[in-house]
Design an enzyme around this catalytic site. Structure first.
Site, mmCIF file in Angstrom:
data_model
loop_
_atom_site.group_PDB
_atom_site.id
_atom_site.type_symbol
_atom_site.label_atom_id
_atom_site.label_comp_id
_atom_site.label_asym_id
_atom_site.label_seq_id
_atom_site.Cartn_x
_atom_site.Cartn_y
_atom_site.Cartn_z
ATOM 1 N N GLU A 1 -64.019 -5.361 8.495
ATOM 2 C CA GLU A 1 -62.922 -5.980 7.768
ATOM 3 C C GLU A 1 -62.388 -5.111 6.629
ATOM 4 O O GLU A 1 -61.287 -5.367 6.123
ATOM 5 C CB GLU A 1 -63.367 -7.345 7.232
ATOM 6 C CG GLU A 1 -63.663 -8.342 8.336
ATOM 7 C CD GLU A 1 -64.338 -9.602 7.850
ATOM 8 O OE1 GLU A 1 -64.158 -10.658 8.497
ATOM 9 O OE2 GLU A 1 -65.059 -9.548 6.833
ATOM 10 N N ASP B 1 -61.515 -16.148 17.082
ATOM 11 C CA ASP B 1 -62.055 -17.043 18.110
ATOM 12 C C ASP B 1 -61.484 -18.435 17.873
ATOM 13 O O ASP B 1 -60.757 -18.668 16.904
ATOM 14 C CB ASP B 1 -63.592 -17.066 18.057
ATOM 15 C CG ASP B 1 -64.117 -17.591 16.736
ATOM 16 O OD1 ASP B 1 -64.469 -18.770 16.677
ATOM 17 O OD2 ASP B 1 -64.168 -16.809 15.755
#
Length: 230
Positions: free
Chosen positions: A12, A198
């Site tokens: 990230e 997701d």
């Protein structure tokens, strides 16, 4: 203006750090902070680690040591909304801790002791600037709303329904609301940026690492666009 940028996982923040200039490293409380410039702006970037405790420690340390004007938490999250697909982006206008529960004492679900808030608000001006930057990214669905945090990886329909039913959240992750709480207490502007990795129901389990890479890259792109326009 000095911007703090936090991500829980290496994926990230790695690209952001790699593209920084005039970089300096300092390790405090086992967290490495990278200060320098990105897109010509002064930034401090750190990988805080997963979960609310790690992110809280990192946020407080960053505030005390580097005094950023605002902190942005970038990364990935599980979608709680059927209209949000992989790599779509959610920008927080408030954050909640879905696993904070003192309802046995008559409190509302999620009420944070000490600040007496369920939803911790993000500054409207900062949210708007990030939204404007996000809107420049082609082919990306961008929404603003509630982001829910807890020390749980959400992967069941039952838990999704609980979080949506109680907090009307758009996505779930494990750090943002802790970062928001620390910033709120310290009177530091903050916003949480999440790209969907997701559907928070276990359906993408086998492809989660691939989807995480895709989503993290989209969040990184947004941070770069935001820095260009401030």
């Amino acid at each position: 203006m000095k911007i703090g940028i936090l991500g829980a996982m290496e994926v990230e923040v790695q690209e952001l750090i790699e593209n920084m200039e005039n970089i300096k490293e300092e390790t405090i409380s086992s967290i490495t902070f990278y200060s320098g410039t990105l897109q010509g702006k002064n930034v401090i970037v750190a990988r805080c680690g997963v979960g609310k405790v790690h992110s809280g420690i990192c946020t407080q340390t960053m505030i005390l040591k580097y005094a950023p004007d605002a902190i942005i938490n970038t990364g990935v999250a599980g979608s709680l909304n059927a209209d949000l697909d992989i790599a779509d982006i959610v920008i927080s206008d408030n954050v909640v801790q879905h696993d904070f529960d003192t309802s046995a004492f008559g409190d509302p679900m999620g009420l944070i002791s000490g600040i007496n808030l369920v939803k911790i608000p993000c500054p409207k001006e900062l949210v708007q600037k990030i939204k404007e930057a996000a809107d420049t990214i082609e082919g990306t669905n961008v929404v603003v709303g509630t982001i829910a945090s807890g020390d749980q990886f959400i992967c069941s329909g039952e838990k999704k329904d609980f979080i949506v039913g109680n907090f009307d959240a758009l996505c779930a992750e494990m750090e943002g609301a802790a970062i928001g709480q620390v910033c709120y207490i310290n009177n530091v502007d903050f916003c949480i940026v999440r790209a969907m990795s997701d559907k928070a129901d276990g359906s993408a389990h086998m492809d989660f690492p691939t989807f995480t890479q895709i989503a993290a890259k989209k969040s990184t792109q947004l941070i770069n666009e935001f820095l260009k326009c401030i």
